[in-house]
Design a protein around this motif. Structure first.
Motif, short mmCIF file in Angstrom:
data_model
loop_
_atom_site.label_atom_id
_atom_site.label_comp_id
_atom_site.label_asym_id
_atom_site.label_seq_id
_atom_site.Cartn_x
_atom_site.Cartn_y
_atom_site.Cartn_z
N PRO A 111 0.82 -1.23 0.00
CA PRO A 111 0.00 0.00 0.00
C PRO A 111 0.85 1.27 0.00
O PRO A 111 0.47 2.27 -0.62
CB PRO A 111 -0.83 -0.10 1.29
N ALA A 112 1.99 1.23 0.70
CA ALA A 112 2.87 2.41 0.72
C ALA A 112 3.40 2.71 -0.68
O ALA A 112 3.49 3.87 -1.10
CB ALA A 112 4.04 2.18 1.68
N GLU A 123 -1.47 13.80 -9.45
CA GLU A 123 -0.70 14.95 -9.94
C GLU A 123 -0.92 15.14 -11.44
O GLU A 123 -1.07 16.27 -11.92
CB GLU A 123 0.78 14.73 -9.65
N ALA A 124 -0.96 14.03 -12.18
CA ALA A 124 -1.17 14.12 -13.64
C ALA A 124 -2.54 14.71 -13.95
O ALA A 124 -2.72 15.40 -14.96
CB ALA A 124 -1.04 12.73 -14.27
N LEU A 125 -3.51 14.45 -13.08
CA LEU A 125 -4.88 14.92 -13.32
C LEU A 125 -5.14 16.31 -12.74
O LEU A 125 -5.90 17.09 -13.29
CB LEU A 125 -5.89 13.93 -12.72
N THR A 126 -4.50 16.62 -11.60
CA THR A 126 -4.83 17.87 -10.89
C THR A 126 -3.62 18.79 -10.66
O THR A 126 -3.80 19.95 -10.28
CB THR A 126 -5.42 17.55 -9.50
N GLY A 127 -2.41 18.24 -10.85
CA GLY A 127 -1.21 19.02 -10.56
C GLY A 127 -0.85 19.05 -9.10
O GLY A 127 0.09 19.73 -8.69
N PHE A 128 -1.59 18.29 -8.27
CA PHE A 128 -1.38 18.31 -6.82
C PHE A 128 -0.83 16.96 -6.35
O PHE A 128 -1.34 15.91 -6.76
CB PHE A 128 -2.70 18.61 -6.12
N ASN A 129 0.21 16.96 -5.50
CA ASN A 129 0.78 15.71 -5.02
C ASN A 129 1.52 15.98 -3.71
O ASN A 129 1.70 17.12 -3.31
CB ASN A 129 1.75 15.11 -6.07
N GLY A 130 1.97 14.89 -3.07
CA GLY A 130 2.78 15.03 -1.87
C GLY A 130 2.17 14.33 -0.67
O GLY A 130 1.15 13.63 -0.79
N PRO A 131 2.77 14.51 0.50
CA PRO A 131 2.33 13.82 1.72
C PRO A 131 0.85 14.03 2.06
O PRO A 131 0.22 13.13 2.62
CB PRO A 131 3.22 14.44 2.81
N ILE A 132 0.30 15.21 1.72
CA ILE A 132 -1.11 15.46 2.04
C ILE A 132 -2.00 14.50 1.24
O ILE A 132 -2.98 13.95 1.77
CB ILE A 132 -1.50 16.93 1.74
N VAL A 133 -1.65 14.26 -0.02
CA VAL A 133 -2.42 13.32 -0.85
C VAL A 133 -2.34 11.92 -0.25
O VAL A 133 -3.35 11.22 -0.10
CB VAL A 133 -1.90 13.31 -2.31
N LEU A 346 2.21 3.55 9.82
CA LEU A 346 3.56 3.12 9.44
C LEU A 346 3.74 3.15 7.91
O LEU A 346 4.79 3.55 7.41
CB LEU A 346 3.84 1.71 9.98
N GLY A 347 2.71 2.72 7.17
CA GLY A 347 2.75 2.75 5.71
C GLY A 347 2.87 4.17 5.19
O GLY A 347 3.62 4.45 4.25
N PHE A 348 2.11 5.09 5.81
CA PHE A 348 2.18 6.50 5.42
C PHE A 348 3.60 7.04 5.62
O PHE A 348 4.16 7.72 4.75
CB PHE A 348 1.18 7.34 6.23
N LEU A 349 4.21 6.70 6.75
CA LEU A 349 5.59 7.15 7.01
C LEU A 349 6.56 6.57 5.98
O LEU A 349 7.47 7.27 5.51
CB LEU A 349 6.02 6.75 8.43
N ALA A 350 6.36 5.30 5.60
CA ALA A 350 7.21 4.69 4.57
C ALA A 350 7.02 5.37 3.22
O ALA A 350 7.98 5.54 2.46
CB ALA A 350 6.89 3.20 4.45
N SER A 351 5.79 5.80 2.94
CA SER A 351 5.49 6.44 1.65
C SER A 351 6.21 7.78 1.50
O SER A 351 6.44 8.24 0.38
CB SER A 351 3.98 6.64 1.47
N LEU A 352 6.58 8.39 2.62
CA LEU A 352 7.27 9.68 2.57
C LEU A 352 8.65 9.58 1.93
O LEU A 352 9.22 10.57 1.50
CB LEU A 352 7.39 10.28 3.98
N SER A 353 9.18 8.35 1.85
CA SER A 353 10.47 8.15 1.18
C SER A 353 10.36 8.42 -0.32
O SER A 353 11.35 8.76 -0.97
CB SER A 353 10.94 6.70 1.39
#
Length: 469
Positions: A111-112, A123-133, A346-353
């Motif tokens: 999942p991460a 991001e491709a659809l809206t231009g928005f991405n990052g940890p908040i998404v 924990l998965g969210f924290l891993a995704s930050l990489s």
């Protein structure tokens, strides 16, 4: 049964009778469906189309044999732990944990990785991405799971249906553009011994392409994790997992043959969105836009369903005492609250990489270790417990599970051929998890055997039903 055991298990109940075989087949498809949209095609860059087709054929055989083996075990041992429960039954607490740990690595990291890919699609659809998404997707879908298993599985069916529609529509649109010569447009490498037009990067390429071929089927083995919530586990789980696998073989064949033949293998081997690029190249631009949006639905379906899978596995491992016991506490709606939330954090924290490809490769290492152990469990159950009731029997018996066992070990080495770093990281993680068991949790198990745990569970349910009645 003691009041202590009854009270312990009364707080750790899943909702029975939530899923029939169609919902379970939908669960199996949604675990995997994102893999048809992207990821698999990088195997063409590793091996050429011919080499990747061989790799995909080998992995299709491995998964089909594994699924037939799991169908038998899930009918005989219908527990929420899936592969961990099967291994524990025949290899004891240590074998059960080591199998469960391998599945956990797969289901916690996948999942991460997928949420990073979802971020790129958003991001491709809206231009928005990052940890908040990433945080929004984790929070929204864990919340749906907390509402209840039935609601979650039905939501998942709708999302998966959209993704399946996109794949079938793409296949129909590309059918008229099939050109077999484009499958072999990667030149044979002069640096590789034995390279040919069919295998432009030789047999080493086939080996390195195995992890990408797995992406067409990865996580279908998670259907038995829903066994305790099935209406009739002995019938529904085998039918559900086999139906899912047959459908996934069909969609894998569609994308493998039709997508590269429309634009050329070389172009598709580098594409981040192969279905979309193939449709654009053949003039189906409107459908390409639609599939781009629905590709996000495919990613969401897999993300959503693997959250379900990891929560049921962690619930089962915790209930048995392998993991901290608070993780198996269930809510009034009989959903495993902490088993959903803690791995999500924990998965969210891993995704930050941001390293989705690395986590995906690590998930594949965990998966292949678990496949070898689950296949071995089937062989040992046949040898040690020939009299065990088997409502469904695997065609071919131990020959079938033996094929899955051998191919899973080959696939495990394939990750090393492609990405040694992912292989080493996962083995280190696996050793740390094993040390936790041998140094601590083996002395804190709730029941000595799987049979003992099942007996406690059945007694607790019977006592509860009697009290409520």
């Amino acid at each position: 049964m003691s009041n202590l055991n009854q009270d312990y298990l009364a707080k750790r109940q899943l909702k029975r009778g939530t899923a029939g075989w169609i919902l379970l087949a939908g669960l199996g498809i949604s675990y995997v469906i994102s893999g048809d949209f992207a990821g698999w095609n990088f195997g063409i860059a590793e091996a050429g189309w011919g080499g990747f087709a061989i790799a995909a054929g080998l992995m299709a055989l491995m998964y089909f044999c594994l699924v037939l083996s799991l169908a038998e075990m899930s009918a005989s041992i219908p527990a929420a732990g899936g592969g961990y429960s099967f291994a524990r039954q025949v290899m004891g607490p240590a074998g059960g944990f080591l199998t469960g740990l391998a599945i956990l690595i797969e289901y916690a990291l996948a999942p991460a990785a997928i949420v990073i890919f979802i971020g790129s699609a958003v991001e491709a659809l809206t231009g928005f991405n990052g940890p908040i998404v990433y945080a929004l997707f984790y929070a929204a879908f864990i919340a749906i799971h907390l509402i209840g298993a039935g609601e979650a599985l039905k939501t998942m069916m709708v999302i998966s249906g959209l993704a399946v529609f996109a794949i079938l529509a793409t296949a129909i649109a590309l059918l008229g553009d099939f050109d077999s010569t484009k499958l072999f447009d990667i030149a044979a490498s002069a640096d590789v011994a034995g390279a040919t037009q069919m295998l432009p990067l030789g047999w080493y390429g086939v080996w390195a392409a195995l992890p990408f071929a797995m992406w067409l089927f990865l996580a279908v083995e998670g259907v038995p994790l829903a066994a305790e919530e099935a209406k009739d586990p002995a019938k529904d789980v085998p039918k559900g997992i086999i139906a899912a696998m047959v459908f996934l073989l069909f969609t894998a064949a569609l994308v493998l043959f039709l997508v590269p033949s429309a634009t050329g293998a070389e172009a598709i081997g580098k594409s981040a969105v192969p279905l979309v690029d193939a449709l654009n190249a053949t003039g189906n631009t409107t459908l390409a836009t639609t599939v781009n949006v629905l590709g996000l639905a495919g990613l969401i379906a897999s993300f959503f369903s693997i959250i379900y899978g990891y929560s049921r596995l962690i619930f089962a491992l915790s209930r048995a005492g392998y993991l901290p016991r608070f993780l198996s506490l269930t809510s009034k709606r009989k959903t495993p609250t902490w088993a959903l939330i803690v791995p999500g954090v924990l998965g969210f924290l891993a995704s930050l990489s941001g390293e989705g490809d690395l986590m995906l490769a690590m998930a594949v290492v965990g998966a292949t270790i678990s496949y070898a152990l689950m296949s071995l469990s089937h062989i040992l159950l046949r040898v040690k417990n020939p009299e065990m009731p088997r409502p469904y029997k695997t065609p071919g018996g131990t020959v079938t599970s033996g094929i899955a066992f051998v191919l899973s070990l080959v696939a495990l080495t394939g990750v090393y051929a492609f990405d040694p770093r992912a292989f080493v990281y996962t083995i280190i993680l696996y050793i740390i998890g094993a040390l936790y068991y041998f140094l601590y949790s083996k002395n804190h198990l709730v029941a000595k055997t799987a049979d003992e745990e099942f007996a406690m569970l059945e007694q607790a349910e019977s006592d509860l039903a009697h009290e409520l009645g």
